[in-house]
Design an enzyme around this catalytic site. Sequence first.
Site, PDB file in Angstrom:
ATOM      1  CG  HIS A  12      -0.163  -0.008   2.590  1.00 33.66           C
ATOM      2  ND1 HIS A  12      -0.907  -0.674   3.596  1.00 33.66           N
ATOM      3  CD2 HIS A  12       0.985   0.381   3.036  1.00 33.66           C
ATOM      4  CE1 HIS A  12       0.006  -0.500   4.613  1.00 33.66           C
ATOM      5  NE2 HIS A  12       1.165   0.413   4.345  1.00 33.66           N
ATOM      6  CG  HIS A  59       0.392   4.008   7.990  1.00 34.67           C
ATOM      7  ND1 HIS A  59      -0.517   3.469   7.101  1.00 34.67           N
ATOM      8  CD2 HIS A  59       1.529   3.287   7.639  1.00 34.67           C
ATOM      9  CE1 HIS A  59      -0.237   2.528   6.317  1.00 34.67           C
ATOM     10  NE2 HIS A  59       0.926   2.091   6.844  1.00 34.67           N
ATOM     11  CG  HIS A 197       8.240  -1.752   3.891  1.00 32.83           C
ATOM     12  ND1 HIS A 197       7.305  -2.806   4.315  1.00 32.83           N
ATOM     13  CD2 HIS A 197       7.782  -0.579   4.129  1.00 32.83           C
ATOM     14  CE1 HIS A 197       6.104  -2.400   4.743  1.00 32.83           C
ATOM     15  NE2 HIS A 197       6.264  -0.999   4.543  1.00 32.83           N
TER      16      HIS A 197
HETATM   17  C1  DHB Z   1       6.224   3.184   2.715  1.00 35.27           C
HETATM   18  C2  DHB Z   1       6.091   2.065   2.581  1.00 35.27           C
HETATM   19  C3  DHB Z   1       4.794   1.783   3.548  1.00 35.27           C
HETATM   20  O1  DHB Z   1       4.119   0.754   4.059  1.00 35.27           O
HETATM   21  C4  DHB Z   1       4.345   2.938   4.196  1.00 35.27           C
HETATM   22  O2  DHB Z   1       3.311   2.716   5.111  1.00 35.27           O
HETATM   23  C5  DHB Z   1       4.860   4.262   4.304  1.00 35.27           C
HETATM   24  C6  DHB Z   1       5.924   4.327   3.477  1.00 35.27           C
HETATM   25  C7  DHB Z   1       7.588   3.382   1.995  1.00 35.27           C
HETATM   26  O3  DHB Z   1       8.065   2.581   1.094  1.00 35.27           O
HETATM   27  O4  DHB Z   1       7.955   4.490   1.428  1.00 35.27           O
HETATM   28 FE    FE Z   2       2.443   0.998   5.684  1.00 33.09          FE
END
Ligand code: DHB
Ligand code: FE
Length: 288
Positions: A12, A59, A197
């Site tokens: 997302h 978030h 990530h």
């Molecule tokens: C990124 C990925 C995420 O899932 C998020 O909530 C905020 C930033 C990113 O890769 O920049």
């Molecule tokens: Fe996220």
Amino acid sequence: MAHISASVYTSHIPAIGAALDLGKTQEPYWQPVFKGYEYSKTWMQQNKPDVIFLVYNDHATAFDLDFIPTFAIGTAASYAPADEGWGPRPVPTVQGHPELAAHIAHSVIQQDFDLTIVNKMPVDHGLTVPLSLMCGQPPADHFSWPCPVIPFAVNVVQYPVPSGQRCFALGQAIRRAVESFDADLNVQIWGTGGMSHQLQGPRAGLINKAFDNAFLDQLIADPAAAARIPHIDYVREAGSEGIELVMWLIARGAMADVAGGKAPHVAHRFYHVPASNTAVGHLILENT
Ligand code: DHB
Ligand code: FE
């Protein structure tokens, strides 16, 4: 009765929303990402559900450290796209399905999952980016999303966060709840977030293709085993934000095979690195 026809899994990433909103989807960096969702948009048109039950994480947008529900179900009639610091995304207001949402809340709480009921909240990129990827980009002022959406927010931001096992069992409870709703509704369940990530600290930028692809394999073929992955493995292997993947287990737990039915059909599988700081993962599983 209502039934779950399919589950969709997708990252997302907020920068995907920005690429869409700023008309950058055909730029060389973004083109391969959006190409992976071409099939998905056609599939959505051909398999339009009556309701999407959309599992995502907030978030620190609707909820901040003042208020941290582990599982929150949206029972409102509508949800405005959130302002995450650069204005709300130019996408339609999300229409809810209060009747089905209230029924699911009742059923799932009676099955011993303590949900927080939310009657008002803005929805951030965790929810709107998956909708854009799957449904295209309807302009905010003229069109609407193809169907009502029930937002289901999971805390994967502030520890303690729920285990994979808990999420998988919750998906099974959601399936029973949907199947006891007395209306002939075609419901899709989406699990969003992931894949590997890490956004902060010395390991920022971490991507683990081997872990991600093994997770996709196991989620498809042996979700009960995927549900046993402990938090520490996500964090170690997939980075601190890789923990978002536990949300995929909620959607997977709601599929027919977990309740003794047939294995799902893999309609689509896509994986791509990079997009922002994140590995993009995407699956469409159909109940057969
Ligand atoms: C990124 C990925 C995420 O899932 C998020 O909530 C905020 C930033 C990113 O890769 O920049
Ligand atoms: Fe996220």
